[in-house]
Design an enzyme around this catalytic site. Structure first.
Site, PDB file in Angstrom:
ATOM      1  N   GLU A   1      50.097  33.308  78.999  1.00 18.76           N
ATOM      2  CA  GLU A   1      51.249  33.976  78.406  1.00 18.76           C
ATOM      3  C   GLU A   1      50.755  35.127  77.528  1.00 18.76           C
ATOM      4  OE1 GLU A   1      54.277  35.670  76.956  1.00 18.76           O
ATOM      5  OE2 GLU A   1      54.638  34.121  78.467  1.00 18.76           O
TER       6      GLU A   1
ATOM      7  N   GLY B   1      58.192  30.470  76.081  1.00 17.40           N
ATOM      8  CA  GLY B   1      59.646  30.379  76.094  1.00 17.40           C
ATOM      9  C   GLY B   1      60.329  31.542  76.759  1.00 17.40           C
ATOM     10  N   GLY B   2      59.600  32.641  76.943  1.00 18.80           N
ATOM     11  CA  GLY B   2      60.169  33.789  77.635  1.00 18.80           C
ATOM     12  C   GLY B   2      61.334  34.421  76.907  1.00 18.80           C
ATOM     13  N   THR B   3      62.122  35.184  77.648  1.00 22.12           N
ATOM     14  CA  THR B   3      63.241  35.919  77.063  1.00 22.12           C
ATOM     15  C   THR B   3      64.249  34.990  76.420  1.00 22.12           C
ATOM     16  OG1 THR B   3      63.006  37.732  78.649  1.00 22.12           O
ATOM     17  CG2 THR B   3      65.137  37.503  77.577  1.00 22.12           C
ATOM     18  N   CYS B   4      64.582  33.894  77.065  1.00 20.56           N
ATOM     19  CA  CYS B   4      65.629  32.995  76.576  1.00 20.56           C
ATOM     20  C   CYS B   4      65.354  32.540  75.152  1.00 20.56           C
ATOM     21  CB  CYS B   4      65.748  31.786  77.499  1.00 20.56           C
ATOM     22  SG  CYS B   4      66.938  30.555  76.910  1.00 20.56           S
TER      23      CYS B   4
ATOM     24  N   HIS C   1      94.466  15.493  79.037  1.00 23.03           N
ATOM     25  CA  HIS C   1      95.360  16.364  78.261  1.00 23.03           C
ATOM     26  C   HIS C   1      95.126  16.116  76.771  1.00 23.03           C
ATOM     27  CE1 HIS C   1      98.999  18.498  77.043  1.00 23.03           C
ATOM     28  NE2 HIS C   1      99.240  17.463  76.236  1.00 23.03           N
TER      29      HIS C   1
END
Length: 453
Positions: free
Chosen positions: A33, A38-41, A436
């Protein structure tokens, strides 16, 4: 040279989970990495931005309290430093969770650095050479910066940098009227900034049907956001108190500019030529139905393959790869039904075809719409903006697509997503007995109103 059973390049939402599964199978895996796990998220996308959206909604609800009989004396003040630190804490908790998880795995080697191919089985990183028979690319994407007059003369923001703001812009000009730009536009308007959205196309959120795009624009305009569509020329210049944004139809005196004109894959500096990996004209890595590239032993997952730019599609790429390579299954990319959300408030939940796509397919179709003003939950909550829309095949009775722009639309859409994935016909779903009072209880009614068009 260090040898591994597999190398994963990129720590986003697909590769790390696949690496963990391979380690569980007793494999020796290197996860590379270049910046943050974790990347973009985790770091610049879903987690920090939706945390900011939550802060913006809290401000909006507080200002609207009197409508519900809740009187809050004085002006609603926004502490942007607290807003930013809260989003940062969410990111750090997630990132540190990944770091701790991988640190406890025997067989997992995490390397921080920039990886480049030397050949189809070999990559270099930090002066070291690694080799493996299987290499997985999960390198993500980054904001596109268009070549517009004066853009290099100003300090502009992107979706990555804006989340670090700890002051409130006086006037935020958002260049781009698609999903990322619209989320930030509403967010900062609710924080108290003046906001203008400038879009080249004739509609906001151009991927959507016109009725959805128009309803999105109505929502944003109702909160005081200035929208400019059909803009053909944009230029920037420094001014005495900020930035002048000049278009063919308006002149905007902004304090900050957010460039939200799309994203491009992080594939231009991986040495893909050395591996022989093919990309398309936009830089996306070409993959087959199993996510394999044209080079044996190399796969591409997530945003960099051009088959979805979302956390959930990236994670599904991991699921497909893991099922096929580790579990002896036969999963295909083409079986995925596209679904996503736009996180303005109220949110838009979308699945499958738009009306335009369904008509273009040549099918005989049926359509039903219902305004949120006829939904009990929406009236009880005083949030009646938007509408529901569903499209079905008149012959097969299968649901082709749906859009729910309204309160809890991002959650309600999952009932239709599940039905479509299960192959359930709309008459069968029409006989379900929902709870409902909810928004979801209107789905059978919506389906019952389907009419040929």
């Amino acid at each position: 040279m260090k040898s591994f059973d597999a190398i994963v390049i990129g720590g986003g939402q697909a590769g790390p989970f696949l690496a963990a599964r391979m380690v569980e199978k007793g494999m020796k895996v290197a996860l590379i990495e270049r910046k943050f796990l974790g990347g973009t998220c985790v770091n610049a996308g879903c987690m920090p931005t939706k945390t900011l959206v939550a802060s913006a909604r809290a401000a909006h609800v507080a200002r609207s309290g009197a409508v519900y009989g809740v009187n809050i004396p004085g002006e609603i003040a926004i502490d942007m430093k607290v807003v930013r630190s809260r989003a940062e804490a969410v990111t750090m908790n997630a990132r540190n969770g990944l770091i701790g998880w991988f640190a406890g795995m025997d067989g997992m080697t995490v390397i921080y650095g920039h990886a480049r191919f030397e050949d189809p089985k070999t990559v270099s990183v930090n002066g070291e050479t690694l080799t493996a028979p299987r290499i997985f690319l999960n390198v993500g994407a980054r904001p596109v910066i268009p070549d517009l007059p004066g853009i290099n003369d100003i300090d502009y923001l992107t979706s990555t940098s804006i989340i670090h703001l700890d002051t409130l812009p006086r006037h935020l000009a958002v260049i781009g009227g698609s999903y990322i730009g619209l989320e930030f536009a509403q967010m900062y308007r609710r924080f108290g900034a003046e906001v203008s959205v400038i879009e080249h196309g004739p509609k906001l959120a151009s991927r959507e049907d016109e009725d959805i795009s128009d309803a999105i624009a109505d929502v944003l305009r109702s909160e005081g956001i200035d929208i400019h569509t059909g803009v053909s020329d944009i230029a920037f210049a420094r001014s005495s108190d900020g930035i002048t944004v000049a278009t063919d139809s308006a002149r905007i005196d902004a304090s900050h500019v957010l460039i939200a004109t799309g994203r491009k894959p992080n594939t231009d500096d991986l040495g893909l030529d050395a591996a022989g990996v093919i990309t398309d004209k936009h830089g996306y890595i070409t993959v087959d139905d199993k996510l394999a590239t044209n080079v044996e032993g190399i796969w591409a997952l997530g945003d960099c393959n051009g088959h979805g730019a979302f956390t959930h599609t990236s994670y599904n790429d991991f699921e497909i790869a893991a099922a096929n390579l580790l579990d002896g299954d036969d999963r295909n990319l083409s079986s995925r039904i596209p679904a996503y959300a736009l996180y303005i408030d109220p949110p838009l939940g979308r699945v499958g075809m738009t009306e335009k796509q369904a008509r273009a397919s040549g099918r005989k179709i049926m359509i039903s719409t219902r305004p949120m003003s006829r939904v009990g939950r929406a009236n009880e909550r005083g949030e009646t903006k938007g509408f529901m829309k569903v499209i079905a095949d008149a012959e097969t009775k299968k649901i082709l697509g749906a859009a729910i722009l309204g309160i809890e639309g991002d959650e309600v859409i999952h009932g239709i997503i599940d039905a479509m994935n299960a192959g359930t016909t709309y008459p069968a779903l029409q006989w379900s007995v929902p709870i409902h009072p909810t928004v979801s209880e209107l789905i059978p009614t919506l389906l019952g109103d389907l009419k040929p068009v």
